[in-house]
Design an enzyme around this catalytic site. Structure first.
Site, PDB file in Angstrom:
ATOM      1  N   HIS A  55       1.011  -1.156   0.045  1.00  0.00           N
ATOM      2  CA  HIS A  55       0.023  -0.010   0.049  1.00  0.00           C
ATOM      3  C   HIS A  55       1.006   1.189   0.019  1.00  0.00           C
ATOM      4  CE1 HIS A  55      -4.037  -1.787   1.826  1.00  0.00           C
ATOM      5  NE2 HIS A  55      -3.457  -2.468   0.843  1.00  0.00           N
ATOM      6  N   GLU A  57       1.022   3.867   1.929  1.00  0.00           N
ATOM      7  CA  GLU A  57       1.436   4.329   3.146  1.00  0.00           C
ATOM      8  C   GLU A  57       2.724   3.530   3.447  1.00  0.00           C
ATOM      9  OE1 GLU A  57      -3.018   4.537   3.722  1.00  0.00           O
ATOM     10  OE2 GLU A  57      -1.590   3.534   2.382  1.00  0.00           O
ATOM     11  N   CYS A  85      -6.265   2.385   5.616  1.00  0.00           N
ATOM     12  CA  CYS A  85      -6.835   1.146   5.996  1.00  0.00           C
ATOM     13  C   CYS A  85      -6.446   0.470   7.395  1.00  0.00           C
ATOM     14  CB  CYS A  85      -6.628  -0.071   5.004  1.00  0.00           C
ATOM     15  SG  CYS A  85      -4.853  -0.491   5.003  1.00  0.00           S
ATOM     16  N   CYS A  88      -2.419  -0.133   7.315  1.00  0.00           N
ATOM     17  CA  CYS A  88      -1.482   1.039   7.227  1.00  0.00           C
ATOM     18  C   CYS A  88      -1.772   1.883   8.523  1.00  0.00           C
ATOM     19  CB  CYS A  88      -2.006   1.972   5.958  1.00  0.00           C
ATOM     20  SG  CYS A  88      -1.574   1.121   4.318  1.00  0.00           S
TER      21      CYS A  88
END
Length: 151
Positions: A55, A57, A85, A88
């Site tokens: 992801h 992040e 999410c 993260c």
């Protein structure tokens, strides 16, 4: 509360989201700053790298940690186009990031208040200052356009 350079740095996160979009990835982008300088960048690469952990992040946090030379990012701000999410948000808390700025809410998986509030869970040993809605429309429109295109 929005700060002076929030829009400036969020534009770089939007640029990263565009890189994800060019790869047909979910268009989420992120930058991490320290002392008003970008020290980490990332965008979603789950499909490209064939792993759930890539992801925006996570990539940006990893780069920032390399620059700082520590896993603790206590004086850093993370800018991300969409509310983090659970994975993260957990990485943000674990890395002790001071502040998160996000564009649009994630009503299905957001963990800065939409579904859960991992960033400010009082039972954890770290709480994160959160600013939301920076370039909200622009960030949300990138996601909406992507999902309309693939459906």
């Amino acid at each position: 509360m929005m700060k002076k350079n929030d829009i400036y740095f969020m534009r770089y996160a939007v640029e990263e989201a565009g890189l994800a979009l060019a790869k047909n990835e979910v268009p989420i982008g992120c930058v991490v700053t320290l002392n008003e300088e970008i020290i980490g960048r990332g965008h979603n690469e789950n499909k490209t790298r064939k792993s759930a952990i890539y992801h925006a992040e996570i990539t940006a946090i990893a780069q920032a940690s390399e620059v700082v030379g520590d896993w603790r990012l206590e004086d850093c701000t993370l800018y991300v186009t969409i509310e983090p999410c659970p994975m993260c948000a957990g990485a943000i808390v674990q890395s002790r990031i001071k502040r998160v700025v996000f564009g649009a809410r994630n009503l299905k998986a957001g963990c800065a208040g939409s579904v859960l509030n991992i960033l400010n869970e009082p039972r954890f040993n770290h709480a994160v200052e959160v600013t939301e809605g920076v370039l909200e429309e622009e960030c949300g429109n990138v996601m909406s356009a992507f999902f309309k295109r693939i459906r």
